[in-house]
Every structure is written in structure tokens, then in C-alpha cells.
Scaffold this motif. Structure first.
Motif, PDB file in Angstrom:
ATOM      1  N   THR A  31       0.814  -1.224   0.000  1.00 44.61           N
ATOM      2  CA  THR A  31       0.000   0.000   0.000  1.00 44.61           C
ATOM      3  C   THR A  31       0.843   1.267   0.000  1.00 44.61           C
ATOM      4  O   THR A  31       0.335   2.340  -0.311  1.00 44.61           O
ATOM      5  CB  THR A  31      -0.920   0.051   1.235  1.00 44.61           C
ATOM      6  OG1 THR A  31      -0.111   0.136   2.414  1.00 44.61           O
ATOM      7  CG2 THR A  31      -1.841  -1.157   1.281  1.00 44.61           C
ATOM      8  N   GLY A  32       2.119   1.175   0.399  1.00 45.37           N
ATOM      9  CA  GLY A  32       2.978   2.347   0.498  1.00 45.37           C
ATOM     10  C   GLY A  32       2.851   3.084   1.818  1.00 45.37           C
ATOM     11  O   GLY A  32       3.428   4.150   2.000  1.00 45.37           O
ATOM     12  N   MET A  33       2.098   2.518   2.766  1.00 45.60           N
ATOM     13  CA  MET A  33       1.951   3.166   4.073  1.00 45.60           C
ATOM     14  C   MET A  33       3.195   2.910   4.922  1.00 45.60           C
ATOM     15  O   MET A  33       3.660   1.777   5.033  1.00 45.60           O
ATOM     16  CB  MET A  33       0.708   2.656   4.801  1.00 45.60           C
ATOM     17  CG  MET A  33      -0.593   3.000   4.104  1.00 45.60           C
ATOM     18  SD  MET A  33      -0.849   4.763   3.777  1.00 45.60           S
ATOM     19  CE  MET A  33      -0.896   5.445   5.404  1.00 45.60           C
ATOM     20  N   ARG A  44       2.028   8.639  10.300  1.00 40.88           N
ATOM     21  CA  ARG A  44       1.651   7.635   9.300  1.00 40.88           C
ATOM     22  C   ARG A  44       1.619   8.349   7.960  1.00 40.88           C
ATOM     23  O   ARG A  44       0.868   9.312   7.778  1.00 40.88           O
ATOM     24  CB  ARG A  44       0.291   7.044   9.643  1.00 40.88           C
ATOM     25  CG  ARG A  44      -0.062   5.884   8.779  1.00 40.88           C
ATOM     26  CD  ARG A  44      -1.272   5.172   9.312  1.00 40.88           C
ATOM     27  NE  ARG A  44      -1.472   3.992   8.498  1.00 40.88           N
ATOM     28  CZ  ARG A  44      -2.634   3.490   8.216  1.00 40.88           C
ATOM     29  NH1 ARG A  44      -3.723   4.018   8.718  1.00 40.88           N
ATOM     30  NH2 ARG A  44      -2.724   2.418   7.459  1.00 40.88           N
ATOM     31  N   HIS A  46       1.972   8.192   3.456  1.00 38.37           N
ATOM     32  CA  HIS A  46       1.751   7.389   2.260  1.00 38.37           C
ATOM     33  C   HIS A  46       2.747   7.778   1.178  1.00 38.37           C
ATOM     34  O   HIS A  46       2.979   8.963   0.928  1.00 38.37           O
ATOM     35  CB  HIS A  46       0.336   7.584   1.720  1.00 38.37           C
ATOM     36  CG  HIS A  46       0.087   6.768   0.500  1.00 38.37           C
ATOM     37  ND1 HIS A  46       0.130   7.294  -0.762  1.00 38.37           N
ATOM     38  CD2 HIS A  46      -0.154   5.439   0.355  1.00 38.37           C
ATOM     39  CE1 HIS A  46      -0.096   6.335  -1.640  1.00 38.37           C
ATOM     40  NE2 HIS A  46      -0.267   5.193  -0.985  1.00 38.37           N
ATOM     41  N   PRO A  49       4.039   2.806  -3.573  1.00 35.05           N
ATOM     42  CA  PRO A  49       4.577   1.533  -3.068  1.00 35.05           C
ATOM     43  C   PRO A  49       5.990   1.203  -3.555  1.00 35.05           C
ATOM     44  O   PRO A  49       6.821   0.744  -2.766  1.00 35.05           O
ATOM     45  CB  PRO A  49       3.557   0.500  -3.540  1.00 35.05           C
ATOM     46  CG  PRO A  49       2.273   1.262  -3.567  1.00 35.05           C
ATOM     47  CD  PRO A  49       2.664   2.637  -4.061  1.00 35.05           C
TER      48      PRO A  49
END
Length: 69
Positions: A31-33, A44, A46, A49
Motif C-alpha cells: 500500500t505504500g503506508m 503515518r 503514504h 509503493p
């Protein structure tokens, strides 16, 4: 890089650009988080990915942050 440099200049003009040292807590490469600890805070974030494929918990990174309005 030219486009990125141009965008960074826009952030710098409004005074929002800054850098923060951070330690990676967790990464979800699908997800790229990315969760990090920076300056006593948990963040957190983003990312695309593919750009976090080589990150892992414990990595020391520098966040370059800014915004435009």
C-alpha cells in the motif's frame, strides 16, 4: 528531478518546506503506508509503493515535507 525541484521551490516560497529525521516503525510495501517516529511523534505517511520497497523497520530516514495551498 527537474519537476521535483520545481515543486520543492513552490513549497519553499510559502515557508512550508522542512526536513525531519525519522525512524521507520513499519512499512507496508503493497500500500505504500509507512509509520515513523519523528521528534517525539508517531506519523503515518503514504508513498508510492515502489518507493518504499527497500525500507524496513529501524531504518533512519529524513522526511522532506511541505505543502501548497
Amino acid at each position: 528531478m527537474g519537476g521535483m525541484h520545481h515543486k520543492m521551490m513552490q513549497h519553499d516560497r510559502n515557508g512550508s518546506m522542512h526536513m525531519m529525521p525519522a525512524t521507520v516503525s513499519s512499512v507496508d510495501t503493497k500500500t505504500g503506508m509507512v509509520e515513523v517516529d519523528s521528534e517525539g511523534m508517531s506519523l503515518r505517511l503514504h508513498f508510492p509503493p515502489a518507493s518504499v520497497a527497500n525500507l524496513k523497520a529501524g531504518d533512519k530516514i529524513t522526511l522532506h515535507m511541505g505543502y501548497t495551498k
